[in-house]
Each structure stands twice: as C-alpha cells, then as structure tokens.
Design an enzyme around this catalytic site. Structure first.
Site, PDB file in Angstrom:
ATOM      1  N   CYS A 106       0.501  -1.331   0.027  1.00  0.00           N
ATOM      2  CA  CYS A 106      -0.565  -0.454  -0.404  1.00  0.00           C
ATOM      3  C   CYS A 106       1.176   1.670   0.280  1.00  0.00           C
ATOM      4  O   CYS A 106       0.745   2.345  -0.615  1.00  0.00           O
ATOM      5  CB  CYS A 106      -1.048   0.308   1.270  1.00  0.00           C
ATOM      6  SG  CYS A 106       0.147  -0.131   2.954  1.00  0.00           S
ATOM      7  N   HIS A 133      -1.889   0.934   7.403  1.00  0.00           N
ATOM      8  CA  HIS A 133      -2.654   1.480   5.817  1.00  0.00           C
ATOM      9  C   HIS A 133      -1.859   2.683   5.654  1.00  0.00           C
ATOM     10  O   HIS A 133      -2.048   3.449   6.093  1.00  0.00           O
ATOM     11  CB  HIS A 133      -3.075   0.681   5.838  1.00  0.00           C
ATOM     12  CG  HIS A 133      -4.676   0.176   4.761  1.00  0.00           C
ATOM     13  ND1 HIS A 133      -3.513  -0.170   3.329  1.00  0.00           N
ATOM     14  CD2 HIS A 133      -5.613   0.786   3.664  1.00  0.00           C
ATOM     15  CE1 HIS A 133      -4.382  -0.128   2.190  1.00  0.00           C
ATOM     16  NE2 HIS A 133      -5.458   0.037   2.708  1.00  0.00           N
ATOM     17  N   ASN A 181      -8.047   3.854  -2.351  1.00  0.00           N
ATOM     18  CA  ASN A 181      -7.624   2.939  -1.392  1.00  0.00           C
ATOM     19  C   ASN A 181      -7.046   1.692  -2.863  1.00  0.00           C
ATOM     20  O   ASN A 181      -6.646   2.198  -3.909  1.00  0.00           O
ATOM     21  CB  ASN A 181      -8.851   2.171  -0.697  1.00  0.00           C
ATOM     22  CG  ASN A 181      -8.034   1.283   0.382  1.00  0.00           C
ATOM     23  OD1 ASN A 181      -7.047   0.548   0.242  1.00  0.00           O
ATOM     24  ND2 ASN A 181      -8.618   0.444   1.126  1.00  0.00           N
TER      25      ASN A 181
END
Ligand SMILES: *[C@@H]1O[C@H](CO)[C@@H](O)[C@H](O)[C@H]1NC(C)=O
Ligand SMILES: *[C@@H]1O[C@H](CO)[C@@H](O)[C@H](O)[C@H]1NC(C)=O
Ligand SMILES: *[C@@H]1O[C@H](CO)[C@@H](O)[C@H](O)[C@H]1NC(C)=O
Ligand SMILES: *[C@@H]1O[C@H](CO)[C@@H](O)[C@H](O)[C@H]1NC(C)=O
Ligand SMILES: *[C@@H]1O[C@H](CO)[C@@H](O)[C@H](O)[C@H]1NC(C)=O
Length: 352
Positions: free
Chosen positions: A142, A293, A319
């Site tokens: 990520c 994250h 995302n």
C-alpha cells in the site's frame, strides 16, 4: 398445542436462515471466483473454514448496518472470507524509526486567517491526472501505491494538457533500498529513493508482479530491473505538510490538497474498514489502534444537513484494493477528528 406450533415455527425460521446463509455463501463464491473445491484451492477442509469466516463477517456486517451511530454502510467484498493473518499481511504502512531526509516539511500557503479561501468541496476523483483504481492484491505494498498516486498526479498536473503517465509501484517494491517490498514501507522514504536514484519508472515499462506475492511466500525483494530508459517522472521535493500560520492540521491538509494534489496518509484499520461500502466511515473501533495502512486523500466535503443532523465533514480517500471495495475503490472518512489517525501523517510530493 401453542407450544408445538411455536417450536415448529422456530424450526422453520432456523431452516430458512440456514438455507439463506448457504445460498449467500454459494453466491459469494461464484461472484468472486472462489471455487474452493478446485485443485488450486484446499478442497473441503478449506471450504469449511472459509465458510465459517464468511458467516462471521456476514453477522458483523448486519450488526454494523443496524448500528445507528454508524454513518456508513458495510457490504461483502473479496475480504469477507479471508483469515485475520491474510488481512494482516496486506497492511504495509511501516513508519521507519529513522526516516531518510530528516523529516522534511512542505509548507502550505493557506492558514487560519484565510480559511475562507478554501472551497467547500474538492474532488480529484474525476481529474484528468487521477489514474484508474489499482489493486495491490496479496502484498503489503500500500505504501508504494500511495506514494505513486501522489507523484503521478503531480507530474501530470505539470503538463500543459494534463497528460497522465502511470508510474510503477513494482519499481519501488523491487528497488527502493529504504523500504521493505511486500512487507511494508513509508511514502517519504519512497520519494527519497526516487529523488536520489534518478526517478520513477513508467508503469508501462515496469509492470506490477506482486499480486500473489504473499500467498506464495515471495515477500522478499526481487531483483531491481530499473534502467534509465524507463524514466516516467522525477521528484523535486516532498515532506509532511505544515503551515507557519495555522496549527489546525485538517485545515492545513485541505490547503495542501489544493496546492500539491493528493496526499499520502497512514491510517489505523479496524475489521469494519475491510467491509466499508458507502457513507462516511466513523467507526470508533479504529481510534486507539496502531497505524497499519497507507492510502491517499483525494478530496474533501460535507454531507448535506438533515432534520436531525448538521452534516458531517469528510475526506475522500483512495484505496488500492480494486474497485469492489467501497465506492468503486474510493471512500469517505470523517474529517477534522483524526479518525483512524488519518490526520497524523499527511505527506505530499512535488514532481520535478
Ligand atoms: C543517476 O544518474 C547519473 C547520471 O546518469 C549517474 O551518474 C548516477 O550514478 C545515477 N544514480 C543512481 C543512483 O543510479
Ligand atoms: C502552534 O503551536 C505552537 C506550540 O503550541 C505555538 O508556539 C504556536 O504559536 C502555534 N502557532 C499558531 C500559528 O497558532
Ligand atoms: C494543477 O495545475 C493548474 C494549472 O494548470 C494549477 O492551477 C493547479 O493549482 C494545479 N494543482 C495542483 C494540485 O498542483
Ligand atoms: C481510546 O483511548 C482513549 C484514551 O485512552 C479513551 O478515552 C477512549 O475511550 C478509547 N476509545 C476506544 C474506542 O476504545
Ligand atoms: C446535497 O444538496 C445539494 C444541493 O444543496 C444537492 O445538489 C445534492 O444532490 C445533495 N446531495 C445528496 C447526497 O443529497
């Protein structure tokens, strides 16, 4: 007689519930191509464990969707039957103890005194410089996706006709010496690497190849294949956004979004975040958790007031979990209250 009837009715209800759970599970497997009876999966024993996990998630979703404190809705997606350890492997925001480049700061120009200059709504989702939603899949990368989104937007917005050149997450995964491939990393380190190592590769010349990484235990760095001919963009400057005229972090972040484009941020996730579907995410479950994250903030706004509430300020987040998560891969999260620590590490980059 009455008792017998009640017993009979309860049995029917239980049978119907069981049957509908079975049907939901069958439909879910079909939709996501999870045919556990196939050779590439683990057969009946895996199917049983996955189904249990799915039913647990299903119960949590139904509970959350009835909770009147929640300003958001949840739904099933690819994560519904994943085990906790699989979800944990996706979480790749790892703040380094010693950041490269000694905690740089990017100042914004709008402070407390000219708060009025900020628009009520900003939404980069449909901007010509915003790439289609991507999918990190089974790799804790990520940090790379968040770093690249901010950089490619900035590089694109510098061109006269706003031409987007998609950049490579895999380049960072394989080559960035200061981060840890599918085991996690941090945007300021990634931008430091790009700045000091002659740029960021084009996605077209360095494709993503880590989609199944953590399921085949190949999480370690691979060989770096970057060459100068792959160059897609360079970094001029980067850092944590700040202001000399305001200590209001959310305000400074709004200003930085206007000035620099999408921000990279770290958040703490709770299980409900995995099943987020729509509305403004405001779960208290993430509040005291550790950040894990990395995502982007690509806009902000406020929901319309209703008879019972005055509207909620939100960030628009991007995302890297494909388009089946949230609002076609995007989402909204409460703004101004450091929800899930989203206002703790706001980072921005300027392309050269
Ligand atoms: C960057 O490019 C310059 C000039 O081509 C070269 O001398 C230098 O070694 C390169 N640096 C890295 C880290 O690749
Ligand atoms: C921000 O906070 C610091 C420390 O509390 C304070 O010294 C400074 O004056 C504040 N700046 C503004 C613009 O409010
Ligand atoms: C994008 O470029 C335009 C000029 O074309 C400029 O007005 C705007 O401030 C830039 N936005 C960002 C976020 O850099
Ligand atoms: C989070 O921690 C604060 C301070 O320790 C506490 O007051 C609050 O109740 C906690 N919130 C949750 C959701 O656990
Ligand atoms: C909010 O209000 C604006 C007009 O003030 C309207 O255009 C918009 O559709 C409303 N949004 C929702 C979600 O109702």
């Amino acid at each position: 007689m009455k008792f017998v009837f009640v017993l009979f009715a309860l049995t029917v209800i239980a049978a119907v519930n069981g049957a509908s759970a079975d049907a939901d599970w069958e439909a879910y497997k079909k939709l996501y191509g999870k045919d556990y009876q196939q050779k590439s999966f683990g057969g009946q024993s895996e199917e049983t464990l996955r189904k249990n996990q799915f039913l647990k998630t299903d119960a949590a979703i139904q509970n959350a969707n009835q909770d009147r404190n929640n300003k958001f809705k949840q739904d099933h997606n690819v994560f519904s039957d994943m085990f906790d350890f699989e979800i944990a492997a996706l979480m790749g925001a790892k703040k380094p103890a010693n950041e490269k480049g000694s905690r740089p700061t990017l100042m914004t120009t709008i402070g407390r005194e000219n708060r009025q200059a900020l628009p009520a709504i900003l939404d980069y989702r449909t901007h010509k410089c915003m790439a289609p939603i991507r999918n990190q899949a089974a790799c804790g990368s990520c940090w790379s996706f968040a770093s690249i989104n901010s950089l490619e937007f900035s590089a694109c917005n510098k061109t006269a006709t706003k031409v987007l050149t998609p950049l490579s997450e895999q380049h960072l995964i394989d080559c960035d010496l200061y981060d840890n491939a599918c085991n996690g990393g941090w945007p300021t380190n990634a931008w430091y690497y790009i700045k000091t190592n002659n740029g960021s590769a084009k996605a077209a010349s360095y494709a993503y190849s880590s989609a199944t990484c953590c399921t085949t235990s190949c999480c370690a760095k691979k060989t770096c294949k970057y060459t100068a001919s792959m160059l897609g963009a360079k970094v001029s400057n980067y850092g944590y956004v700040g202001s000399s005229s305001s200590n209001n972090t959310a305000l400074v972040m709004q200003s930085a979004l206007l000035q620099y484009g999408p921000l990279a941020v770290a958040i703490a996730t709770a299980p409900s975040f995995m099943s987020y579907k729509s509305g403004v995410y405001n779960d208290v479950a993430c509040d005291n958790k550790t950040i894990d994250h990395a995502i982007n903030i690509v806009g902000f706004g406020k929901t319309n007031a209703t008879e019972c509430s005055s509207g909620t300020d939100y960030w628009i987040i991007r995302n890297s979990w494909g388009t089946t998560w949230g609002l076609l891969g995007y989402g909204m999260i409460q703004r101004g209250v450091n929800k899930c620590s989203i206002e703790s590490y706001p980072m921005a980059v300027i392309a050269a």
